[in-house]
Structures are given as structure tokens and as C-alpha cells.
Write a protein that holds these residues in place. Structure first.
Motif, PDB file in Angstrom:
ATOM      1  N   ALA A  78     -13.256  13.616  62.346  1.00 39.81           N
ATOM      2  CA  ALA A  78     -12.614  12.301  62.314  1.00 39.81           C
ATOM      3  C   ALA A  78     -13.593  11.222  61.859  1.00 39.81           C
ATOM      4  O   ALA A  78     -13.225  10.316  61.086  1.00 39.81           O
ATOM      5  N   ALA A  79     -14.832  11.295  62.326  1.00 35.91           N
ATOM      6  CA  ALA A  79     -15.826  10.290  61.941  1.00 35.91           C
ATOM      7  C   ALA A  79     -16.109  10.342  60.444  1.00 35.91           C
ATOM      8  O   ALA A  79     -16.227   9.297  59.776  1.00 35.91           O
ATOM      9  N   GLU A  80     -16.207  11.532  59.897  1.00 36.35           N
ATOM     10  CA  GLU A  80     -16.462  11.660  58.459  1.00 36.35           C
ATOM     11  C   GLU A  80     -15.263  11.187  57.641  1.00 36.35           C
ATOM     12  O   GLU A  80     -15.432  10.556  56.579  1.00 36.35           O
ATOM     13  N   ALA A  81     -14.054  11.448  58.137  1.00 39.99           N
ATOM     14  CA  ALA A  81     -12.864  10.963  57.445  1.00 39.99           C
ATOM     15  C   ALA A  81     -12.822   9.440  57.474  1.00 39.99           C
ATOM     16  O   ALA A  81     -12.466   8.791  56.480  1.00 39.99           O
ATOM     17  N   LEU A  82     -13.206   8.856  58.602  1.00 42.12           N
ATOM     18  CA  LEU A  82     -13.196   7.404  58.707  1.00 42.12           C
ATOM     19  C   LEU A  82     -14.255   6.789  57.793  1.00 42.12           C
ATOM     20  O   LEU A  82     -14.049   5.694  57.247  1.00 42.12           O
ATOM     21  N   ARG A  83     -15.363   7.469  57.606  1.00 42.58           N
ATOM     22  CA  ARG A  83     -16.378   6.991  56.662  1.00 42.58           C
ATOM     23  C   ARG A  83     -15.807   6.917  55.245  1.00 42.58           C
ATOM     24  O   ARG A  83     -16.066   5.950  54.510  1.00 42.58           O
ATOM     25  N   ALA A  88     -13.322   3.260  50.841  1.00 44.57           N
ATOM     26  CA  ALA A  88     -12.157   2.744  50.118  1.00 44.57           C
ATOM     27  C   ALA A  88     -11.860   1.302  50.507  1.00 44.57           C
ATOM     28  O   ALA A  88     -11.482   0.481  49.663  1.00 44.57           O
ATOM     29  N   ALA A  89     -12.031   0.975  51.784  1.00 45.57           N
ATOM     30  CA  ALA A  89     -11.776  -0.396  52.238  1.00 45.57           C
ATOM     31  C   ALA A  89     -12.784  -1.363  51.624  1.00 45.57           C
ATOM     32  O   ALA A  89     -12.412  -2.453  51.149  1.00 45.57           O
ATOM     33  N   LEU A  90     -14.052  -0.996  51.615  1.00 49.55           N
ATOM     34  CA  LEU A  90     -15.073  -1.868  51.040  1.00 49.55           C
ATOM     35  C   LEU A  90     -14.831  -2.105  49.554  1.00 49.55           C
ATOM     36  O   LEU A  90     -15.162  -3.174  49.023  1.00 49.55           O
ATOM     37  N   ALA A  91     -14.257  -1.120  48.894  1.00 51.82           N
ATOM     38  CA  ALA A  91     -13.981  -1.256  47.457  1.00 51.82           C
ATOM     39  C   ALA A  91     -12.957  -2.348  47.171  1.00 51.82           C
ATOM     40  O   ALA A  91     -12.892  -2.861  46.047  1.00 51.82           O
ATOM     41  N   VAL A  92     -12.159  -2.710  48.178  1.00 49.11           N
ATOM     42  CA  VAL A  92     -11.171  -3.786  48.004  1.00 49.11           C
ATOM     43  C   VAL A  92     -11.548  -5.010  48.841  1.00 49.11           C
ATOM     44  O   VAL A  92     -10.705  -5.856  49.130  1.00 49.11           O
ATOM     45  N   GLY A  93     -12.813  -5.098  49.238  1.00 48.00           N
ATOM     46  CA  GLY A  93     -13.306  -6.289  49.901  1.00 48.00           C
ATOM     47  C   GLY A  93     -13.015  -6.394  51.377  1.00 48.00           C
ATOM     48  O   GLY A  93     -13.055  -7.500  51.938  1.00 48.00           O
ATOM     49  N   ARG A  94     -12.775  -5.260  52.011  1.00 46.29           N
ATOM     50  CA  ARG A  94     -12.486  -5.280  53.439  1.00 46.29           C
ATOM     51  C   ARG A  94     -13.256  -4.184  54.162  1.00 46.29           C
ATOM     52  O   ARG A  94     -13.729  -3.221  53.545  1.00 46.29           O
TER      53      ARG A  94
END
Length: 263
Positions: A78-83, A88-94
Motif C-alpha cells: 500500500a505504501a509503494e502504491a501511494l508513492r 501523479a499528484a505532484l505532476a498536477v501541482g498537488r
């Protein structure tokens, strides 16, 4: 490290841990096993944490049993999936911010014991302003067992990058209705999700059409990011996601939330 004890019990429908899919039937008693938990910040220090149950700022109004340390523990998978979701979130500024991760069985028991006790409604005006405490279980907001106790479920939101400063809750300060407009709620640094976290109200349903357009879009973005990353949402809580391919689909653990509970 200490080993865990498998917890088996009848299912009571309930939020704070129920998915939009039925919970797997409890497994028969099994030998004690280790879930192989890790501290999320050791896997990805970029993900923000705001572990509310280790503080007094939650619907109970005190530190919850089983949370001696404010950590996000998860299975390695789960931790690796969340990474990957964070990438992906950082790629859209979040950025992701987690409110709760692995939750020991004793914490879920603490919630239910609290719900059965008369009084102790100190946080009602903020977290369940339109529901009687005595109805929280019957209405499905609380229940056992919790998917969180299997180690691969998170309560999560999105925060803009760079993250705004997080307001600190001070005991005794005025409570603010979690269903109110964003500027009238507790000053969480999350983007607008239409309600606060752990808001026991129909407005928290993922697809509620009674929240504003911005909140609906933010919920949609969070759901898309998490779904693409291999997680399954819960229709009654916009913040709740379970890893689809979780390693312990029918085992519930009771290790406390401490670094010593990791491998």
C-alpha cells in the motif's frame, strides 16, 4: 518486534472503514502473523500526514486508543502504491495528505464503546452536527470490522503545492460545522472537498451533488488519482480508499500505531 493477533468477528455495516464493496467474510482463526507494516514517511517523505486520532482533534475529542504515536503505518504494498499516486499528484501541482492509515482493532472498539456511552458529545457541533450520537452506528457512520485494520486502507485528501500552513486546533476553541462552506469550517490546508474530514453527513458521500462545483471537481480528481493508483473508494466517504490488491484481505490486526510495530 511484537507479533499480531488475528481478529475475527461478525460484520456490522459501518463507515470509518467500510468500502463500497462488501467486506470479506472474517477468516477462521489463524496463527499469529505480522502484517509487515512500514512507516509511510520512510517510503515517501513528500506525502503530508495529519494523523487526527493521535490528537484531541477528532470526533471523539481525545486521543484514540491504539494511537500513541502520530504515524501513518501501511503494508509495504500500500505504501509503494501511494508513492506512485503522489508522483501523479505532484505532476498536477498537488500533494496527498493522509489523516489515517493502519488502524488497530482496539481503536475501532474504542469508537464503538464511545458511541454507546451517554454524553461525551464534546465534538458534535463540528463532526456530526445533524446526527444524534446514538444514531451513528445505525446510520452506518461507525462499525466493525474496519478495512483500516488490514493495513492497506487510507483516509486521504489533496493539498496544493506548495502546501499552505496547517492551522493547529486548540482544545476549547469554538467548534465549526464540518458541513459549512470552506471559509466557515476548520482551517484545514486541504483543497475544498465540500466537507471536513470525518464529517458524518450525507454531504460527505463521494458523489453528492449538494456540494459546490469546485469541491466536486476536487473529489473527482482525488478519486481518479487513487483509482489509477490501484485503490478502491467508498461511496459514503470522499476520503476513504482501500488498496484493491491488498495483501491481507480477511485479516484484522491490533498492533498499536508505533514505529516499534513495523518490521
Amino acid at each position: 518486534m511484537s507479533l499480531t493477533v488475528t481478529v475475527t468477528m461478525a460484520v456490522i455495516a459501518g463507515g470509518c472503514g467500510r468500502d463500497d464493496e462488501p467486506e470479506p467474510a472474517p477468516a477462521p482463526p489463524a496463527p499469529s502473523v505480522s502484517p509487515g507494516l512500514v512507516v509511510l514517511s520512510d517510503v515517501d517523505h513528500r506525502i503530508l500526514t495529519d494523523i487526527r486520532y493521535a490528537t484531541t482533534y477528532n470526533f471523539v475529542g481525545r486521543r484514540v486508543d491504539g494511537y500513541p504515536e502520530p504515524l501513518c503505518l501501511l503494508t509495504v504494498r500500500a505504501a509503494e502504491a501511494l508513492r506512485s499516486v503522489q508522483d501523479a499528484a505532484l505532476a498536477v501541482g498537488r500533494s496527498l495528505k493522509v489523516y489515517d492509515c493502519y488502524r488497530p482493532q482496539r481503536a475501532t472498539d474504542d469508537f464503538l464503546n464511545w458511541a454507546r456511552e451517554p454524553g461525551q458529545d464534546t465534538m458534535k457541533a463540528e463532526f456530526y452536527p445533524r446526527v444524534a450520537k446514538a444514531e451513528l452506528v445505525d446510520r452506518g457512520y461507525l462499525g466493525v470490522p474496519s478495512a483500516h485494520s488490514r493495513g492497506s486502507t487510507v483516509d486521504v485528501t489533496l493539498v496544493d503545492v506548495p502546501p499552505p500552513e496547517q492551522h493547529r486546533f486548540e482544545p476549547g476553541q469554538p467548534l465549526l460545522d464540518c458541513t459549512a462552506p470552506r471559509t466557515q469550517r476548520f482551517a484545514d490546508n486541504s483543497v475544498d472537498m465540500g466537507t471536513g474530514f470525518d464529517c458524518f453527513d450525507p454531504l460527505s458521500h463521494t458523489d453528492s451533488d449538494r456540494v459546490g462545483r469546485t469541491a466536486r471537481e476536487n473529489r473527482r480528481q482525488l478519486r481518479q488519482l487513487m483509482t489509477d493508483g490501484g485503490f478502491v473508494g467508498y461511496d459514503r466517504e470522499w476520503w476513504h480508499f482501500r488498496l484493491r490488491d491488498e495483501p491481507w484481505p480477511d485479516t484484522y490486526f491490533d498492533l498499536p500505531v508505533t514505529r516499534s510495530s513495523t518490521d
